[in-house]
Scaffold this motif. Structure first.
Motif, short mmCIF file in Angstrom:
data_model
loop_
_atom_site.label_atom_id
_atom_site.label_comp_id
_atom_site.label_asym_id
_atom_site.label_seq_id
_atom_site.Cartn_x
_atom_site.Cartn_y
_atom_site.Cartn_z
N ARG A 10 0.84 -1.20 0.00
CA ARG A 10 0.00 0.00 0.00
C ARG A 10 0.88 1.25 0.00
N SER A 13 2.27 1.62 -3.57
CA SER A 13 1.26 2.03 -4.55
C SER A 13 0.78 3.46 -4.30
N ASN A 14 0.70 3.85 -3.03
CA ASN A 14 0.31 5.23 -2.72
C ASN A 14 1.33 6.22 -3.25
N GLU A 15 2.59 5.90 -3.13
CA GLU A 15 3.65 6.79 -3.61
C GLU A 15 3.60 6.89 -5.13
N THR A 16 3.37 5.77 -5.81
CA THR A 16 3.27 5.77 -7.26
C THR A 16 2.10 6.63 -7.72
N LYS A 17 0.94 6.45 -7.06
CA LYS A 17 -0.25 7.22 -7.42
C LYS A 17 -0.05 8.70 -7.12
N ARG A 18 0.61 9.01 -6.01
CA ARG A 18 0.86 10.40 -5.64
C ARG A 18 1.69 11.10 -6.71
N ARG A 20 2.03 10.20 -9.88
CA ARG A 20 1.27 10.30 -11.12
C ARG A 20 0.28 11.44 -11.04
N ASN A 21 -0.44 11.56 -9.91
CA ASN A 21 -1.41 12.65 -9.72
C ASN A 21 -0.72 14.01 -9.78
N GLN A 24 0.22 14.82 -13.42
CA GLN A 24 -0.95 15.20 -14.22
C GLN A 24 -1.46 16.58 -13.84
N ASN A 61 -10.71 11.52 -11.70
CA ASN A 61 -9.84 10.76 -10.79
C ASN A 61 -9.72 11.38 -9.40
N ILE A 63 -8.59 14.17 -8.41
CA ILE A 63 -7.39 14.94 -8.14
C ILE A 63 -7.80 16.38 -7.83
#
Length: 84
Positions: A10, A13-18, A20-21, A24, A61, A63
Motif C-alpha cells: 500500500r 502504490s500510494n507513492e506511485t499514485k501520488r 502520477r497525480n 498530471q 480521478n 485529483i
C-alpha cells in the motif's frame, strides 16, 4: 515502518499514485497557463478542447473537485470567447 506485506504494498502504490497525480496536475496547470497567455483566437479555440479534457480527467480521478473543474472550464471558455 509497516509490519505487514499488504501495508508495504500500500505504501508503494500510494507513492506511485501520488507522483502520477502530481505530474498530471502540474501538466494541466501548465496547459491552462499556456491557454490563458494565447493571443490568437484560432489557436486558443483549437487548444481549448485538449485542456478541457485534461481538466475532466483530473476531476474524474478526484485529483481536483468537480466544482473546481467546472469553474476552470467556464472561465477558460469565457476567456477564449473574448479573444478576437
Amino acid at each position: 515502518m509497516a509490519n505487514h506485506k499488504s501495508a508495504l504494498k500500500r505504501i508503494r502504490s500510494n507513492e506511485t499514485k501520488r507522483l502520477r497525480n502530481r505530474y498530471q496536475h502540474k501538466t494541466t496547470r501548465g496547459a491552462i497557463k499556456k491557454l490563458r497567455e494565447m493571443d490568437k483566437a484560432k489557436d486558443a479555440k483549437e487548444y481549448l478542447p485538449s485542456v478541457v479534457a485534461m481538466i475532466d480527467k483530473l476531476a474524474k480521478n478526484n485529483i481536483i473537485h468537480n466544482n473546481k473543474a467546472a469553474n476552470l472550464k467556464s472561465k477558460l471558455t469565457k476567456h477564449v470567447a473574448t479573444l478576437s
